[in-house]
Scaffold this active site. Structure first.
Site, mmCIF file in Angstrom:
data_model
loop_
_atom_site.group_PDB
_atom_site.id
_atom_site.type_symbol
_atom_site.label_atom_id
_atom_site.label_comp_id
_atom_site.label_asym_id
_atom_site.label_seq_id
_atom_site.Cartn_x
_atom_site.Cartn_y
_atom_site.Cartn_z
ATOM 1 N N LYS A 47 11.201 -41.003 50.103
ATOM 2 C CA LYS A 47 10.745 -39.784 50.783
ATOM 3 C C LYS A 47 11.316 -38.531 50.116
ATOM 4 C CE LYS A 47 14.289 -40.797 54.044
ATOM 5 N NZ LYS A 47 14.432 -41.742 55.125
ATOM 6 N N LYS A 84 25.043 -40.337 47.180
ATOM 7 C CA LYS A 84 24.569 -39.269 48.063
ATOM 8 C C LYS A 84 25.419 -38.017 47.967
ATOM 9 C CE LYS A 84 22.033 -41.722 51.670
ATOM 10 N NZ LYS A 84 21.938 -41.957 53.120
ATOM 11 N N LYS A 98 12.391 -46.459 42.995
ATOM 12 C CA LYS A 98 11.970 -46.850 44.342
ATOM 13 C C LYS A 98 11.065 -45.785 44.959
ATOM 14 C CE LYS A 98 14.531 -48.001 48.064
ATOM 15 N NZ LYS A 98 15.723 -48.270 48.879
#
Ligand code: TRP
Length: 348
Positions: free
Chosen positions: A214, A115, A211
């Site tokens: 969003k 991240k 995956k």
């Protein structure tokens, strides 16, 4: 007297739209666990702000996740649904656990590395500390089982390490106060992860090796819980496939990630095995399979979608559910945290 049911805790971040991956990967599991567990399901707004969130969007997303929980069948009266920031014990316990966790442990967290990316110096301190807050979420309730996706496994292991170190560091004090509750006299039970296997992992409709997410720039990569029937049908029609017909056996799906993903979605939505799906569709082409899949997904999601819309029209109701859930969550966390303060040696 009713038997003790194991306590489950899990959290979902209110960041952007919920999609089919969240639904099949987490929410359906949460619903199933209600049967023989006491469940606490938390909308983790404090985790959300570890990366920038527009305040109004955060409020909207918090209510949306709540609506999705309720629409999918989580019973907020028998179980507990609330937003994390309402129960201050999460933050308070996180501070104590910050002093238990070691920097070396956090440095190993792969999700932080992903991240934060290259620009680690610019990541928030909260993002780095995210796993300790997650440990606090779980340990604040002495939760015993934690349903999470594969990607959270490392955070769960860290939670167990933190709990174990706290138990060791304060072993004498815990014994002296008579606060041991685990078999070996520890204060925090070590939570068991309930890891969702790759079988229910929903992949992107545009790339079967990634995956469903969003944050994918293409909305065609995912089916949102807020999509209407037309959007769902269109996304499935446009989903990436290969030119072969569907295989007769599950082994035949190997090396065909897109086909495997669509068959997996069908199986999960219908509540059957992939074998069963291939019994019906093996040898058939996608021109036949895709409309059947679209019909099934629409049929299953339409009622949830409609119920979410209905609930979101009544913000007052959603907020009252969260508030009531927070009160009941606090009633569990408060005495546990009072013991933590005694153990550590805080005057009260
Ligand atoms: N980190 C989890 C996720 O992104 C969300 C989460 C926060 C969580 N606190 C938790 C999950 C406690 C389980 C238990 O999926």
């Amino acid at each position: 007297m009713s038997k003790h049911k194991p306590r489950v805790f899990s959290g979902v971040q209110p960041t952007g739209n919920l999609h089919l991956g969240n639904y099949l990967g987490a929410i359906v599991r949460f619903v199933d666990l209600q049967e023989d567990h006491d469940c606490i399901y938390c909308v983790v707004d404090m985790h959300a702000i570890t990366v920038w969130q527009d305040p109004k969007e955060l409020m909207k997303s918090t209510r949306e996740v709540t609506a999705a929980f309720l629409a999918a069948g989580i019973d907020a009266e028998k179980h507990i649904v609330f937003n994390q920031s309402r129960v201050s014990q999460h933050a308070e316990l996180a501070w104590v656990l910050n002093c238990t966790a070691r920097i070396g442990w956090l440095n190993r967290m792969t999700q932080f590395k992903e991240k934060a990316g290259k620009n680690r110096e610019k990541a928030s301190v909260g993002l780095y500390d995210y796993p300790v807050l997650m440990a606090a979420d779980i340990l604040a309730y002495h939760a015993e089982r934690v349903p999470v996706g594969e990607d959270q496994k490392q955070h769960l292991e860290l939670t167990r390490d933190i709990a174990q170190k706290f138990n060791n560091d304060y072993a004498e004090r815990i014994a002296e106060l008579g606060l041991g509750r685990t078999e070996d006299g520890g204060f925090f039970p070590l939570p068991e992860p309930l890891i969702q296997g790759p079988a229910t992992r929903v992949m992107s409709l545009r790339d079967g090796t990634k995956k469903m997410s969003k944050s994918d720039p293409s909305d065609y990569s995912r089916i949102n819980l807020s999509d209407d029937a037309d959007a769902i049908a269109k996304k499935i029609r446009k989903a990436k496939t290969d030119p072969e017909p569907l295989p007769e056996t599950v082994e035949g799906l190997e090396g065909r990630p897109e086909a495997a993903n669509l068959v997996g979605i069908y199986a999960a939505m219908a509540g059957v095995s992939k074998e069963d799906v291939l019994k019906d569709f093996g040898g058939k082409g996608f021109a036949e399979f895709k409309p059947a899949l679209a019909e099934l997904v629409v049929e299953k999601l339409a009622p949830i979608n409609a119920e979410m819309k209905r609930l979101l029209d009544d913000v007052g109701y959603i907020d009252s559910v969260l508030k009531n859930g927070a009160e009941r969550a606090r009633a569990i966390a408060e005495p546990i945290h009072a013991d933590v303060k005694k153990i550590v040696g805080f005057l009260d």
